[in-house]
Design an enzyme around this catalytic site. Structure first.
Site, mmCIF file in Angstrom:
data_model
loop_
_atom_site.group_PDB
_atom_site.id
_atom_site.type_symbol
_atom_site.label_atom_id
_atom_site.label_comp_id
_atom_site.label_asym_id
_atom_site.label_seq_id
_atom_site.Cartn_x
_atom_site.Cartn_y
_atom_site.Cartn_z
ATOM 1 N N TYR A 1 0.317 -9.207 2.581
ATOM 2 C CA TYR A 1 0.076 -9.334 1.142
ATOM 3 C C TYR A 1 1.389 -9.264 0.364
ATOM 4 O O TYR A 1 2.423 -8.795 0.850
ATOM 5 C CB TYR A 1 -0.861 -8.225 0.656
ATOM 6 C CG TYR A 1 -0.237 -6.852 0.680
ATOM 7 C CD1 TYR A 1 0.427 -6.334 -0.430
ATOM 8 C CD2 TYR A 1 -0.282 -6.074 1.834
ATOM 9 C CE1 TYR A 1 1.019 -5.079 -0.398
ATOM 10 C CE2 TYR A 1 0.299 -4.828 1.869
ATOM 11 C CZ TYR A 1 0.949 -4.328 0.760
ATOM 12 O OH TYR A 1 1.541 -3.098 0.799
ATOM 13 N N PHE B 1 6.280 -6.099 -6.857
ATOM 14 C CA PHE B 1 6.379 -4.650 -6.704
ATOM 15 C C PHE B 1 6.063 -4.178 -5.292
ATOM 16 O O PHE B 1 6.318 -3.028 -4.945
ATOM 17 C CB PHE B 1 5.460 -3.926 -7.700
ATOM 18 C CG PHE B 1 4.014 -4.306 -7.621
ATOM 19 C CD1 PHE B 1 3.167 -3.741 -6.676
ATOM 20 C CD2 PHE B 1 3.481 -5.232 -8.503
ATOM 21 C CE1 PHE B 1 1.843 -4.094 -6.599
ATOM 22 C CE2 PHE B 1 2.139 -5.593 -8.437
ATOM 23 C CZ PHE B 1 1.320 -5.020 -7.486
ATOM 24 N N ASP B 2 5.519 -5.050 -4.451
ATOM 25 C CA ASP B 2 5.220 -4.643 -3.078
ATOM 26 C C ASP B 2 4.991 -5.884 -2.238
ATOM 27 O O ASP B 2 4.484 -6.905 -2.736
ATOM 28 C CB ASP B 2 3.985 -3.739 -3.042
ATOM 29 C CG ASP B 2 3.816 -3.024 -1.710
ATOM 30 O OD1 ASP B 2 4.767 -3.044 -0.898
ATOM 31 O OD2 ASP B 2 2.745 -2.439 -1.481
ATOM 32 N N ILE C 1 -7.436 -0.076 -4.092
ATOM 33 C CA ILE C 1 -7.990 -0.226 -5.438
ATOM 34 C C ILE C 1 -9.254 -1.087 -5.375
ATOM 35 O O ILE C 1 -9.408 -1.927 -4.487
ATOM 36 C CB ILE C 1 -6.959 -0.832 -6.413
ATOM 37 C CG1 ILE C 1 -6.450 -2.186 -5.921
ATOM 38 C CG2 ILE C 1 -5.818 0.133 -6.657
ATOM 39 C CD1 ILE C 1 -5.541 -2.894 -6.911
ATOM 40 N N TYR D 1 -5.243 -0.063 -11.427
ATOM 41 C CA TYR D 1 -4.863 1.346 -11.601
ATOM 42 C C TYR D 1 -5.220 1.904 -12.969
ATOM 43 O O TYR D 1 -4.959 3.074 -13.246
ATOM 44 C CB TYR D 1 -3.362 1.507 -11.340
ATOM 45 C CG TYR D 1 -2.986 1.234 -9.899
ATOM 46 C CD1 TYR D 1 -3.137 2.215 -8.933
ATOM 47 C CD2 TYR D 1 -2.509 -0.013 -9.509
ATOM 48 C CE1 TYR D 1 -2.811 1.973 -7.603
ATOM 49 C CE2 TYR D 1 -2.177 -0.274 -8.187
ATOM 50 C CZ TYR D 1 -2.331 0.721 -7.238
ATOM 51 O OH TYR D 1 -2.015 0.479 -5.925
ATOM 52 N N PHE E 1 -2.271 -10.545 -6.587
ATOM 53 C CA PHE E 1 -1.998 -10.310 -5.172
ATOM 54 C C PHE E 1 -2.216 -11.587 -4.373
ATOM 55 O O PHE E 1 -3.213 -12.284 -4.570
ATOM 56 C CB PHE E 1 -2.919 -9.224 -4.611
ATOM 57 C CG PHE E 1 -2.560 -7.835 -5.020
ATOM 58 C CD1 PHE E 1 -1.581 -7.119 -4.341
ATOM 59 C CD2 PHE E 1 -3.203 -7.236 -6.096
ATOM 60 C CE1 PHE E 1 -1.254 -5.826 -4.722
ATOM 61 C CE2 PHE E 1 -2.889 -5.959 -6.486
ATOM 62 C CZ PHE E 1 -1.904 -5.238 -5.797
#
Length: 288
Positions: free
Chosen positions: A209, A219-220, A237, A263, A279
């Site tokens: 991902y 961010f990831d 989440i 979040y 995502f």
């Protein structure tokens, strides 16, 4: 050589102590004296760093610290003095640490706001002295309710624009060709159509991902780590869970998650409160 170094350390330390009229002087007459002295030295390992880092003590005023240290140590069983010194210690912890921690929790990064020290101390003193008519358990409930309210107002004021930007992004994305809708406003676009099994919420899944903010900031990414991630589909989440239980193995989707399914009002690393997220999710398999 080692013995000489120890003797030199004794001399240097004794010289320091003897120059300070507020402190007792070392007088090493026997083994117990030497034992006492060396234990005293040994117990100071890391103390200076603790005073500076944890208690915020300016070491320019070490003589004042030593005076207080000596007075406290020699107070012995004097319960009156012991209570006074304990009050000073806890009071300084309140002023230097507790209030700052509460302010950070309630007001976040807004250093211009603070709770009332006077009112805090009034409640604290009444609570510890048993003169308050408000039970501690009830005060805890009221405090938590008020804290949540003030915190929510603070977060809304600071990060409210993220909510509006996310809502606009999701509304525009829903109009794009090829974008489909899942429950709770979650959107997705199929990049690769999988033909495998669809996971249940409790299944462990193996995925690659990449996560980005709506402005494109990454961010990831498991791709960057060059290692897929494995976790239960219901341990992420809610927006992820919803997407995963609709994805056949082998699928690769771009998923658009509204902030309330991500979040919400929480700060999560580089993800600010009320942030809608994007995502790219590739479902590699279901772990049995």
């Amino acid at each position: 050589m080692k013995k000489a170094s120890i003797i030199l350390a004794f001399v240097a330390a004794m010289g320091f102590v003897s120059c300070n009229g507020q402190s007792p002087k070392a007088n090493l007459q026997n083994d117990v004296d030497t034992l006492s002295y060396t234990i005293g030295i040994a117990q100071t390992q890391g103390l200076k760093e603790y005073l500076q880092g944890r208690l915020g003590i300016d070491t320019t005023y070490m003589s004042e610290f030593i005076k207080g240290l000596t007075d406290g140590a020699y107070a012995g069983d004097d319960k009156k003095q012991a209570a006074y010194y304990a009050g000073i210690q806890i009071g300084q912890q309140i002023g230097n640490q507790m209030i700052k921690g509460i302010n950070q929790e309630v007001f976040g990064n807004d250093s211009t706001k603070t709770i009332s020290l006077d009112n805090f101390l009034a409640g604290f003193i009444q609570g510890v002295s048993g003169t308050t008519k408000l039970p501690i358990e009830q005060a805890q409930v009221i405090a938590q309710t008020k804290m949540d309210k003030v915190k929510a107002e603070t977060i809304e004021k600071e990060y409210g624009p993220n909510r509006k930007a996310g809502e606009e992004f999701m509304a525009n994305k829903a109009k794009e060709e090829g974008v489909k809708t899942l429950e709770n406003g979650i959107l997705y676009k199929v990049i690769t159509e999988g033909k495998g099994e669809t996971p249940k919420e409790t299944d462990k899944v193996k995925v690659h991902y990449k996560g980005t903010l709506i402005d494109g900031t990454e961010f990831d990414s498991s791709y960057q780590r060059n290692e897929p991630s494995v976790f239960a589909a219901n341990q992420v989440i809610h927006g992820w869970t919803t997407a995963l239980i609709h994805m056949p193995v082998g699928s690769k989707w771009e998923v658009y998650i509204p902030q309330e399914e991500a979040y919400g009002s929480r700060l999560a690393g580089n993800i600010k409160p009320f942030s809608a997220l994007i995502f790219e999710i590739e479902l590699l398999g279901i772990e049995k």
